[in-house]
Design an enzyme around this catalytic site. Sequence first.
Site, PDB file in Angstrom:
ATOM      1  N   ALA A   1     -40.620  -6.025   8.457  1.00  0.00           N
ATOM      2  CA  ALA A   1     -39.505  -5.381   9.157  1.00  0.00           C
ATOM      3  C   ALA A   1     -39.604  -3.897   8.855  1.00  0.00           C
ATOM      4  CB  ALA A   1     -38.173  -5.953   8.691  1.00  0.00           C
ATOM      5  N   LEU A   9     -40.320   0.369  13.067  1.00  0.00           N
ATOM      6  CA  LEU A   9     -40.851   1.461  13.892  1.00  0.00           C
ATOM      7  C   LEU A   9     -40.850   2.815  13.192  1.00  0.00           C
ATOM      8  CD1 LEU A   9     -39.425   0.640  17.425  1.00  0.00           C
ATOM      9  CD2 LEU A   9     -41.647   0.021  16.458  1.00  0.00           C
ATOM     10  N   ASN A  45     -49.124   3.148  21.326  1.00  0.00           N
ATOM     11  CA  ASN A  45     -48.083   2.117  21.341  1.00  0.00           C
ATOM     12  C   ASN A  45     -46.747   2.825  21.516  1.00  0.00           C
ATOM     13  OD1 ASN A  45     -46.088   0.199  19.662  1.00  0.00           O
ATOM     14  ND2 ASN A  45     -47.806  -1.036  20.366  1.00  0.00           N
ATOM     15  N   CYS A  64     -40.796  -5.613  19.813  1.00  0.00           N
ATOM     16  CA  CYS A  64     -40.655  -5.446  18.366  1.00  0.00           C
ATOM     17  C   CYS A  64     -39.356  -6.098  17.891  1.00  0.00           C
ATOM     18  CB  CYS A  64     -40.652  -3.972  17.998  1.00  0.00           C
ATOM     19  SG  CYS A  64     -40.524  -3.741  16.227  1.00  0.00           S
ATOM     20  N   LYS A 115     -46.973  -5.275  25.984  1.00  0.00           N
ATOM     21  CA  LYS A 115     -47.112  -6.153  24.826  1.00  0.00           C
ATOM     22  C   LYS A 115     -46.011  -7.202  24.832  1.00  0.00           C
ATOM     23  CE  LYS A 115     -48.141  -6.167  19.933  1.00  0.00           C
ATOM     24  NZ  LYS A 115     -48.643  -5.337  18.825  1.00  0.00           N
ATOM     25  N   GLY A 129     -53.032 -12.059  16.942  1.00  0.00           N
ATOM     26  CA  GLY A 129     -52.236 -13.063  16.251  1.00  0.00           C
ATOM     27  C   GLY A 129     -53.130 -13.854  15.316  1.00  0.00           C
TER      28      GLY A 129
END
Lengths: 308, 308, 239, 239
Positions: free
Chosen positions: B69, B72, B98, B129, B164, B242
């Site tokens: 977490a 950003l 991004n 996100c 994304k 992933g």
Amino acid sequence: MRLNVELPGLHLKNPIIPASGCFGFGEEFAKLYDLSILGGIMIKAATEESRFGNPTPRVAETAQGMLNAIGLQNPGVDAIIEEKLPFLSTFDTEIIANVAGSTPGEYVEVARRISADPTIKAVELNISCPNVKCGGMQFGTDPVMAAELTRLVKAASSKPVYVKLSPNVTSITDMARAVEAAGADGLTMINTLVGMRIDIETGRPILANRIGGLSGPAIKPVAVRMVYEVAQAVNIPIIAMGGVRTVDDVLEFIYAGASAVAVGTANFENPYVCQEIIDALPARLDALGIEHILDVRGKAYAQLVSRP
Amino acid sequence: MRLNVELPGLHLKNPIIPASGCFGFGEEFAKLYDLSILGGIMIKAATEESRFGNPTPRVAETAQGMLNAIGLQNPGVDAIIEEKLPFLSTFDTEIIANVAGSTPGEYVEVARRISADPTIKAVELNISCPNVKCGGMQFGTDPVMAAELTRLVKAASSKPVYVKLSPNVTSITDMARAVEAAGADGLTMINTLVGMRIDIETGRPILANRIGGLSGPAIKPVAVRMVYEVAQAVNIPIIAMGGVRTVDDVLEFIYAGASAVAVGTANFENPYVCQEIIDALPARLDALGIEHILDVRGKAYAQLVSRP
Amino acid sequence: MKCDVTIVSNRQIARATMEMKVRCPGVEIAPGTFFHIKTSGLLRRPLSVANVEGDEITFIYKVIGEGTSELAAKRVGDTLDVLGPLGNGFPLAQHGKRVVLVGGGIGVPPLYYVRRRLHEMGIETIAILGFDSQESVFYEDAFRELGETIITTVDGSHGEPGFVTRPLARVEADVLFSCGPEAMLKAVAASPIPERFISIENRMGCGIGACFACVCQAPEGYVKVCSDGPVFNAEEVLL
Amino acid sequence: MKCDVTIVSNRQIARATMEMKVRCPGVEIAPGTFFHIKTSGLLRRPLSVANVEGDEITFIYKVIGEGTSELAAKRVGDTLDVLGPLGNGFPLAQHGKRVVLVGGGIGVPPLYYVRRRLHEMGIETIAILGFDSQESVFYEDAFRELGETIITTVDGSHGEPGFVTRPLARVEADVLFSCGPEAMLKAVAASPIPERFISIENRMGCGIGACFACVCQAPEGYVKVCSDGPVFNAEEVLL
Ligand SMILES: Cc1cc2nc3c(=O)[nH]c(=O)nc-3n(C[C@H](O)[C@H](O)[C@H](O)COP(=O)(O)OP(=O)(O)OC[C@H]3O[C@@H](n4cnc5c(N)ncnc54)[C@H](O)[C@@H]3O)c2cc1C
Ligand SMILES: Cc1cc2nc3c(=O)[nH]c(=O)nc-3n(C[C@H](O)[C@H](O)[C@H](O)COP(=O)(O)OP(=O)(O)OC[C@H]3O[C@@H](n4cnc5c(N)ncnc54)[C@H](O)[C@@H]3O)c2cc1C
Ligand SMILES: Cc1cc2nc3c(=O)[nH]c(=O)nc-3n(C[C@H](O)[C@H](O)[C@H](O)COP(=O)(O)O)c2cc1C
Ligand SMILES: Cc1cc2nc3c(=O)[nH]c(=O)nc-3n(C[C@H](O)[C@H](O)[C@H](O)COP(=O)(O)O)c2cc1C
Ligand code: FES
Ligand code: FES
């Protein structure tokens, strides 16, 4: 008396229950230990007719997880009532029937028949099995369909109904609220995440069914998060599952807001796991200074919660 | 010439790209190996202003996975353009920006500014996100909002836009089709699954933000399944991620239908992992009798697919 | 049923093929049964019993993936968490009959133990063992000590060239015991030998009959490989 | 930077506290830096360097969870995948100054190595080491060999009863080096000693400055514990 849990229809002597599909109908495990030590048993899914399920391979290993696509293989509800429940009735533990189907009518019929058996103390409505073409998961990803099915099964069942939620949704709390409003007595969560593995030599999916349900420790963080969210959103109790294999995993789910815990995949790694967890619980509670296990229910989101 | 991949805006010399947020702006890894060996680099999310992100602890380990977490944290788009891109421009590799934000306006502004820099070859629109209060995931779970945002960013960006996708949805194909229809040039998937871990001693969530994003090998089966489904549902290319940490993981995603692969969490376990995968690819292709890596793209669902 | 056993040896005996001996006192083990072995992976790995000498059990395994690689790296003195013996083995009461044993590759190991047991009972056996090439052959001498042994290799680098089905066609026997790849089992199950028992492999979950992972179609419904088998009368299963 | 090191010893030195020595040739290691160590878990475990002798590095670690339990079970001869040395250590150029070292529990190890290095440079040090109780105390003699050493225990079972802050209040020094739990660091950072350097712990991802997992608020923005620290001037960070 520090492990007992009272839930709709269920007097659990402790909060440890083997999960549906991971314990058959108890026969194999009864050779290993006395099933009467268990809080309850969630038996393998029942459908109206007997089903063979999917072709093999039906399981594949992943990083700290496994995929399965058994496809609800079972001898059919009547055979379960006649051949499996008499044996299970000999144990002092709460038997929970897992009910599946392809149509609402099938769900209703299976729930009606199996709930009428005195051995069955509650029904677990499996609206979340990812491994069958029709039925199963479609009911588990649409709140309106889930609520409607819950209402029908609730009307047909003579025992409390727990709805088993699928994690493959955008909002698990929407699903939980919908089935609560439709009369569910409790929730069980989570079923498996939909996943896939591909064989590197052939380039083809390993499971004959191509996709399967992901279970085991890999999914525990997702399960804990969902229990944590749902426990704060509804007023019915939760039996939690997803990756439990130690006494600390049990506590993690209780902290997240669950009232009891089911153990699935871990039974394959260690068929004695439920017994070992039950044996280990008192000492662990002592070490943590916890009097009754439910004293810490929901501690992750609230400082003090009363027993459900 | 057996590893190169041509995608909208991107001439990748090989399909290996460090994933956003797991490689910073390349500075630390540049001390370990020559970044020019990489197919591309997905840099850390940019927002309009600098952000500190969430309080710590920001990471927690799970079974073959991790929760993060970060929230950003970044120096803001202008500082990235001025301080980070000049360094990245010295490498012979494709830089992918991004782009994140709290409002559509912020997304548009960040995309407009950063895509104008010649070092940037494509924009990755981060609508997924899970670690920020507003923005981020809400755009990533509603197909209508996702499509609208894609349209806006596409209009503002001077470079191709890859969207994304979040795995935390009931239907990933609905999301993919919606952003494709809105003009996305490609997809990157998956972002993290929402998860949680609770400290057994305290009963409280380990992450200060309580919930976090689950990444790493644990989620690979979910990612492979989603890529497999989406690749059959859309006509734009997929950069998959992933849980990738080996050359076989790369192939698994290509078989599932991806055209390139991003490596995230594995960079923490082994900061040389991208280099090692790139070095190992040719021999592995030889062993499997594969001429060009994209010859087997989508093999899991089709016998013969042409290069994208 | 579940115990920690100590590794007493672990050595390579052919290409990518290891022989491991573990000490496991006080267990009665029928030939054809298997153990379900814990590695760091989530699911256990099933391995057939290749021999039993005193309280030592032998496994012979091919290194094909993560689990078997991890086993291959084990050292003498390490312990292993095993569940077993599981399943039902070959029917040993074959007095007066001639038994042909047909094994392919990694299906050969359980046939060694059953041959030893039949030999001790004075039952005549003939073994036909197929491998892909000379480097994969193991236990040839050990098999020869117990009776007639025919080796075949696909590439012809050792023994007869071709598949086990060729020598099988010329052998006279009353009973057939077989273990090996599915294609081979299909072929030998169709042999004219009156009684045919085959040992089947399938990906497993629990290994004890509870999860329905390992089922195999049968003329009447299905069977579970782990608990109804792995050894079946060829008539009982549909391959 | 990343290499496989061989374990040369691994023994218990206090309650739940292990000392591990590994051979790692040819690396220059500043005191206060750390290594990021691979276990079977996904994330590496950061451990400070507690000493360096020739090409042997010492780690001292408390067994608290899965990773450290796994380390504790390692045997001599096993190898360990380590990344390091990482981060920035304590500033050694303190000639003519008096340095007080304040360590709490598992924050004590890096102070041993820095004290040894300061001692070699002829810099005077005084150490205040806090533990919860006598069973947790380690390296007391080793510390005493290098200068004045005050031990405190919370339960008073050894040395002075109470916390390190008590003796710290009566010590005169120019520079403070400290490592330990956050509450202790907060207290010592407020000490009137003119220059204060503290070593901070935080949960880490990459360990090399790329992931922003380990940040700590600073008067101007933030710092990354792994690459800007773990040792900071106390003025540089907001605890
Ligand atoms: C009853 C039975 C007896 C067996 N006896 C032997 C033996 O004596 N010697 C030997 O070398 N092999 C034997 N096998 C096969 C052996 O179990 C697999 O080769 C082994 O599990 C592969 O594990 P891995 O982790 O190295 O491979 P991976 O491919 O990494 O394994 C991944 C998963 O697939 C399963 N799997 C892979 N291949 C097979 C297979 N052929 N059969 C069943 N599961 C598989 C593994 O158990 C594991 O769950 C037997 C299998 C069964 C069912
Ligand atoms: C720069 C630095 C130097 C350190 N030096 C030492 C030392 O010399 N001796 C020592 O005993 N300990 C030291 N620690 C703490 C040590 O890293 C943790 O105790 C250890 O990682 C716990 O791992 P575990 O798997 O046993 O515990 P678990 O609780 O199972 O670990 C789970 C996760 O949490 C992380 N974690 C848990 N506790 C801590 C912590 N206190 N700090 C950082 N991450 C943590 C682990 O790294 C892992 O990712 C240091 C930490 C840092 C940041
Ligand atoms: C082999 C297997 C079969 C399963 N069969 C069923 C089933 O019949 N009905 C059901 O509701 N859930 C079924 N499940 C899901 C489990 O009950 C449980 O929800 C899930 O596996 C997550 O828990 P775990 O991680 O502890 O396994 C099955 C799971 C596995 C692994
Ligand atoms: C520490 C961390 C930070 C991340 N930051 C971002 C980010 O800034 N933007 C983004 O789009 N994804 C971010 N991600 C997600 C990754 O790019 C990737 O989609 C995800 O981790 C799955 O891949 P993996 O399993 O290989 O890590 C982050 C992941 C991690 C672990
Ligand atoms: S492996 Fe579970 S029933 Fe056979
Ligand atoms: S741990 Fe990644 S930046 Fe410090």
